[in-house]
Write a protein that holds these residues in place. Structure first.
Motif, PDB file in Angstrom:
ATOM      1  N   LEU A  69       0.840  -1.202   0.000  1.00  0.00           N
ATOM      2  CA  LEU A  69       0.000   0.000   0.000  1.00  0.00           C
ATOM      3  C   LEU A  69       0.876   1.252   0.000  1.00  0.00           C
ATOM      4  CD1 LEU A  69      -2.799  -1.001   2.555  1.00  0.00           C
ATOM      5  CD2 LEU A  69      -3.073  -0.698   0.087  1.00  0.00           C
ATOM      6  N   GLN A  70       1.947   1.210   0.798  1.00  0.00           N
ATOM      7  CA  GLN A  70       2.862   2.348   0.853  1.00  0.00           C
ATOM      8  C   GLN A  70       3.592   2.542  -0.474  1.00  0.00           C
ATOM      9  OE1 GLN A  70       6.557   2.109   3.292  1.00  0.00           O
ATOM     10  NE2 GLN A  70       5.723   3.870   4.388  1.00  0.00           N
ATOM     11  N   ALA A  71       3.893   1.442  -1.152  1.00  0.00           N
ATOM     12  CA  ALA A  71       4.668   1.531  -2.389  1.00  0.00           C
ATOM     13  C   ALA A  71       3.816   1.911  -3.594  1.00  0.00           C
ATOM     14  CB  ALA A  71       5.371   0.194  -2.655  1.00  0.00           C
ATOM     15  N   LYS A  72       2.579   1.429  -3.658  1.00  0.00           N
ATOM     16  CA  LYS A  72       1.793   1.557  -4.879  1.00  0.00           C
ATOM     17  C   LYS A  72       0.635   2.554  -4.798  1.00  0.00           C
ATOM     18  CE  LYS A  72       0.762  -1.767  -7.599  1.00  0.00           C
ATOM     19  NZ  LYS A  72       1.457  -1.234  -8.775  1.00  0.00           N
ATOM     20  N   MET A  73       0.211   2.916  -3.597  1.00  0.00           N
ATOM     21  CA  MET A  73      -0.912   3.849  -3.489  1.00  0.00           C
ATOM     22  C   MET A  73      -0.526   5.233  -4.009  1.00  0.00           C
ATOM     23  SD  MET A  73      -3.909   3.078  -2.550  1.00  0.00           S
ATOM     24  CE  MET A  73      -5.058   2.286  -1.468  1.00  0.00           C
ATOM     25  N   PRO A  74      -1.472   5.973  -4.612  1.00  0.00           N
ATOM     26  CA  PRO A  74      -1.201   7.361  -4.996  1.00  0.00           C
ATOM     27  C   PRO A  74      -0.722   8.169  -3.790  1.00  0.00           C
ATOM     28  CG  PRO A  74      -3.288   6.626  -5.899  1.00  0.00           C
ATOM     29  CD  PRO A  74      -2.839   5.555  -4.955  1.00  0.00           C
ATOM     30  N   LYS A  75      -0.019   9.252  -4.058  1.00  0.00           N
ATOM     31  CA  LYS A  75       0.636  10.021  -2.990  1.00  0.00           C
ATOM     32  C   LYS A  75      -0.324  10.420  -1.874  1.00  0.00           C
ATOM     33  CE  LYS A  75       3.772  13.932  -2.309  1.00  0.00           C
ATOM     34  NZ  LYS A  75       4.491  15.052  -2.961  1.00  0.00           N
ATOM     35  N   GLY A  76      -1.531  10.821  -2.208  1.00  0.00           N
ATOM     36  CA  GLY A  76      -2.466  11.274  -1.194  1.00  0.00           C
ATOM     37  C   GLY A  76      -3.145  10.164  -0.425  1.00  0.00           C
ATOM     38  N   LEU A  77      -2.894   8.899  -0.806  1.00  0.00           N
ATOM     39  CA  LEU A  77      -3.557   7.774  -0.144  1.00  0.00           C
ATOM     40  C   LEU A  77      -2.570   6.810   0.522  1.00  0.00           C
ATOM     41  CD1 LEU A  77      -6.298   6.885  -2.803  1.00  0.00           C
ATOM     42  CD2 LEU A  77      -6.571   8.204  -0.694  1.00  0.00           C
ATOM     43  N   LYS A  78      -1.311   7.215   0.630  1.00  0.00           N
ATOM     44  CA  LYS A  78      -0.333   6.330   1.245  1.00  0.00           C
ATOM     45  C   LYS A  78      -0.600   6.110   2.732  1.00  0.00           C
ATOM     46  CE  LYS A  78       3.444   7.081  -2.049  1.00  0.00           C
ATOM     47  NZ  LYS A  78       3.383   5.707  -2.589  1.00  0.00           N
ATOM     48  N   TRP A  79      -1.409   6.972   3.339  1.00  0.00           N
ATOM     49  CA  TRP A  79      -1.766   6.794   4.745  1.00  0.00           C
ATOM     50  C   TRP A  79      -2.613   5.537   4.952  1.00  0.00           C
ATOM     51  CZ3 TRP A  79      -7.037   6.856   5.486  1.00  0.00           C
ATOM     52  CH2 TRP A  79      -7.803   7.493   4.501  1.00  0.00           C
ATOM     53  N   PHE A  80      -3.126   4.951   3.877  1.00  0.00           N
ATOM     54  CA  PHE A  80      -3.838   3.680   3.983  1.00  0.00           C
ATOM     55  C   PHE A  80      -2.957   2.622   4.641  1.00  0.00           C
ATOM     56  CE2 PHE A  80      -7.656   3.351   0.941  1.00  0.00           C
ATOM     57  CZ  PHE A  80      -8.055   4.649   1.249  1.00  0.00           C
ATOM     58  N   ALA A  81      -1.644   2.694   4.357  1.00  0.00           N
ATOM     59  CA  ALA A  81      -0.708   1.709   4.914  1.00  0.00           C
ATOM     60  C   ALA A  81      -0.658   1.817   6.435  1.00  0.00           C
ATOM     61  CB  ALA A  81       0.686   1.931   4.320  1.00  0.00           C
ATOM     62  N   ILE A  82      -0.649   3.041   6.949  1.00  0.00           N
ATOM     63  CA  ILE A  82      -0.608   3.252   8.398  1.00  0.00           C
ATOM     64  C   ILE A  82      -1.902   2.781   9.044  1.00  0.00           C
ATOM     65  CG2 ILE A  82      -0.456   4.998  10.207  1.00  0.00           C
ATOM     66  CD1 ILE A  82       1.333   6.624   8.331  1.00  0.00           C
ATOM     67  N   VAL A  83      -3.036   3.101   8.418  1.00  0.00           N
ATOM     68  CA  VAL A  83      -4.333   2.679   8.952  1.00  0.00           C
ATOM     69  C   VAL A  83      -4.404   1.153   9.005  1.00  0.00           C
ATOM     70  CG1 VAL A  83      -6.824   2.641   8.514  1.00  0.00           C
ATOM     71  CG2 VAL A  83      -5.530   4.756   8.195  1.00  0.00           C
ATOM     72  N   PHE A  84      -3.982   0.499   7.922  1.00  0.00           N
ATOM     73  CA  PHE A  84      -4.009  -0.959   7.895  1.00  0.00           C
ATOM     74  C   PHE A  84      -3.139  -1.541   9.013  1.00  0.00           C
ATOM     75  CE2 PHE A  84      -1.876  -4.897   6.809  1.00  0.00           C
ATOM     76  CZ  PHE A  84      -2.949  -5.733   6.591  1.00  0.00           C
ATOM     77  N   ALA A  85      -1.900  -1.058   9.128  1.00  0.00           N
ATOM     78  CA  ALA A  85      -0.974  -1.610  10.119  1.00  0.00           C
ATOM     79  C   ALA A  85      -1.488  -1.392  11.538  1.00  0.00           C
ATOM     80  CB  ALA A  85       0.407  -0.972   9.959  1.00  0.00           C
ATOM     81  N   PHE A  86      -2.070  -0.228  11.810  1.00  0.00           N
ATOM     82  CA  PHE A  86      -2.545   0.083  13.157  1.00  0.00           C
ATOM     83  C   PHE A  86      -3.699  -0.833  13.569  1.00  0.00           C
ATOM     84  CE2 PHE A  86      -5.461   2.472  15.949  1.00  0.00           C
ATOM     85  CZ  PHE A  86      -4.622   2.645  17.041  1.00  0.00           C
ATOM     86  N   PHE A  87      -4.711  -0.947  12.720  1.00  0.00           N
ATOM     87  CA  PHE A  87      -5.871  -1.755  13.087  1.00  0.00           C
ATOM     88  C   PHE A  87      -5.573  -3.258  12.998  1.00  0.00           C
ATOM     89  CE2 PHE A  87      -8.155   2.245  12.147  1.00  0.00           C
ATOM     90  CZ  PHE A  87      -8.834   2.361  13.353  1.00  0.00           C
ATOM     91  N   THR A  88      -4.655  -3.653  12.138  1.00  0.00           N
ATOM     92  CA  THR A  88      -4.254  -5.058  12.112  1.00  0.00           C
ATOM     93  C   THR A  88      -3.496  -5.416  13.372  1.00  0.00           C
ATOM     94  OG1 THR A  88      -4.160  -5.080   9.696  1.00  0.00           O
ATOM     95  CG2 THR A  88      -2.975  -6.821  10.847  1.00  0.00           C
TER      96      THR A  88
END
Length: 452
Positions: A138-157
């Motif tokens: 998610l951090q590598a492939k998400m568009p620049k404005g959506l890279k925070w998806f990686a943090i959200v995933f890691a936190f809730f996982t």
């Protein structure tokens, strides 16, 4: 009590929406590759078997393929398969089994994609370990404005591992030992905490060794128990299968509006046991051999298939025994179903349950640690290890119902970023998947020509 109903209402609403969303993603990805993850299962299993026979390089920074499979199986196939299946059937009826199987099979494609991407975008951390998972792709492939998806995933996982891989496993083991052996639940939790501390303090290698010792024993015993019972009562299998299909596709249920609830419970069972879309178990594969994303993707599908068979066996046993009609505790329901088929085998559930539950705890610790390292770095890993061990005892004092409802809410919050990511990357993923299936077709042609 009112708080419990509040959490139940929130949970029901979220999974009412998320269940449809998960089915849509699984169906969309499966249709896009012409159901190849299902009808080419024999070739996938053959490719998986070949990857297990790949000679190990004996490198210290990777795990041999067979060790990785055992570690992965320890996380996916656990006591939750028994208890989760029993609870789903008790709440939703036998028809839940059919929809759980549909959910698991549609989950083959997302599991393929998660494993392929996790291995493709893996990297080495500060400790020299190979790490990967949805947060990295998610951090590598998400568009620049959506890279925070990686943090959200890691936190809730990270939070979900504390519930699914810590609280739930210890709770089931504690309840079983207290009910049938008389050992106080807290004492069991203390014992699990001590054993967990001894194992996880040695890092991934010691965790894998513990899983290698315990998992084959637990899986072997459970398969023997279920298989022998099904064979002894083989004449009861057709009526049980008919009941499952009738309950799943009942016209009466459709007219009454209860079919949606049956499907919802089935999808939830499929997701929480198979893990497709959650992106958790694939993190365990990124430190394994062979260093081939396609082989790892086929491995993920193969393990999901074996889990499907395991869930079907447990479900048939429960439905055939009729124990879900008389017993209102999932743990006691499993015990009653086993004793119905093979008197005294319920006692073996204590041994199986402890082995499965404990290996799931230490395997899920690795998943939680990977998320913690991604968020906070490896320098503070000792803090997470201490917290993990401590929470095994602390969770004992938390209300069970609220804790379980909280877990499913957290799982849904961890699931959404990964599912959205898979959809956004779908064009790239489908290209990888199609080329992968062309490869196993090509390998089959070469083998056929050489044997001719």
């Amino acid at each position: 009590m009112e708080i419990h109903y509040l959490f139940y209402g929130i949970n029901t609403f979220i999974w009412g929406v998320l269940g449809d969303w998960i089915l849509f993603v699984g169906l969309f990805m499966t249709l896009a590759i012409d159901f190849q993850t299902i009808w080419k299962l024999p070739k996938i299993l053959h490719f998986f078997e070949r990857s297990l026979r790949t000679p190990s390089s004996r490198r210290l920074d990777v795990l041999p393929a067979w060790q990785s499979v055992i570690l992965n199986s320890s996380a996916i196939i656990g006591v939750g398969n028994f208890v989760g299946t029993a609870l789903a059937i008790y709440i939703g009826g036998p028809g839940v089994v059919f929809w759980a199987c549909v959910s698991i099979m549609l989950g083959f494609a997302p599991r393929f994609a998660e494993a392929y991407l996790s291995f493709t975008y893996r990297l080495k951390n500060d400790c020299g370990e190979w790490v990967g998972g949805p947060m990295y792709y998610l951090q590598a492939k998400m568009p620049k404005g959506l890279k925070w998806f990686a943090i959200v995933f890691a936190f809730f996982t990270l939070l979900s591992t504390l519930y699914s891989g810590n609280f739930f496993q210890a709770k089931v083991i504690g309840v079983a030992f207290q009910h049938w052996v008389g050992i106080p639940e807290l004492w069991t939790c203390v014992l699990i905490s001590v054993l967990s501390a001894l194992i996880i303090s040695g890092g991934l290698r010691r965790i894998v060794k513990a899983c290698i010792f315990l998992s084959p024993l637990a899986l072997g015993l459970s398969v023997v128990m279920c298989t022998s019972t099904l064979l002894m009562h083989a004449s009861d299998i057709p009526p049980a299968a008919t009941l499952i299909l009738r309950d799943a596709l009942s016209l009466k249920a459709i007219m009454a509006g209860s079919l949606a609830a049956v499907i919802g419970h089935g999808v939830r069972l499929g997701v929480l046991t198979n893990g497709a879309g959650l992106g958790r178990e694939v993190m365990l594969q990124t430190a394994s051999e062979p260093a081939d994303p396609l082989s790892q993707a086929f491995t993920a599908v193969a393990i999901s298939f074996f889990e499907l068979i395991f869930v079907i066996m447990i479900a048939l046993l429960i439905v055939m025994s009729g124990s879900y009609l008389d017993v209102n505790s999932p743990v006691q329901l499993i015990w009653a179903a086993l004793d119905w088929g093979w008197e005294g085998s319920g006692l073996l559930f204590l041994l199986v349950g402890f082995s499965m539950g404990f290996t799931t705890i230490i395997a899920y610790y690795v998943i939680g640690e990977r998320c913690f390292d991604f968020l906070f770095g490896t320098a503070h890993r000792w803090l997470f290890r201490s917290f993990w061990v401590l929470m095994i005892m602390v969770f004992h004092f938390l209300p069970t119902q609220i804790s379980m409802q909280t877990n499913t809410i957290i799982v849904s919050l961890a699931c959404m970023p990964n599912l959205l990511g898979l959809l956004i990357f779908s064009s790239t993923i489908f290209r990888f998947m199609r080329s992968g299936f062309e490869r196993i077709d090509h390998d089959s042609l070469i083998k056929g020509a050489s044997s001719g």
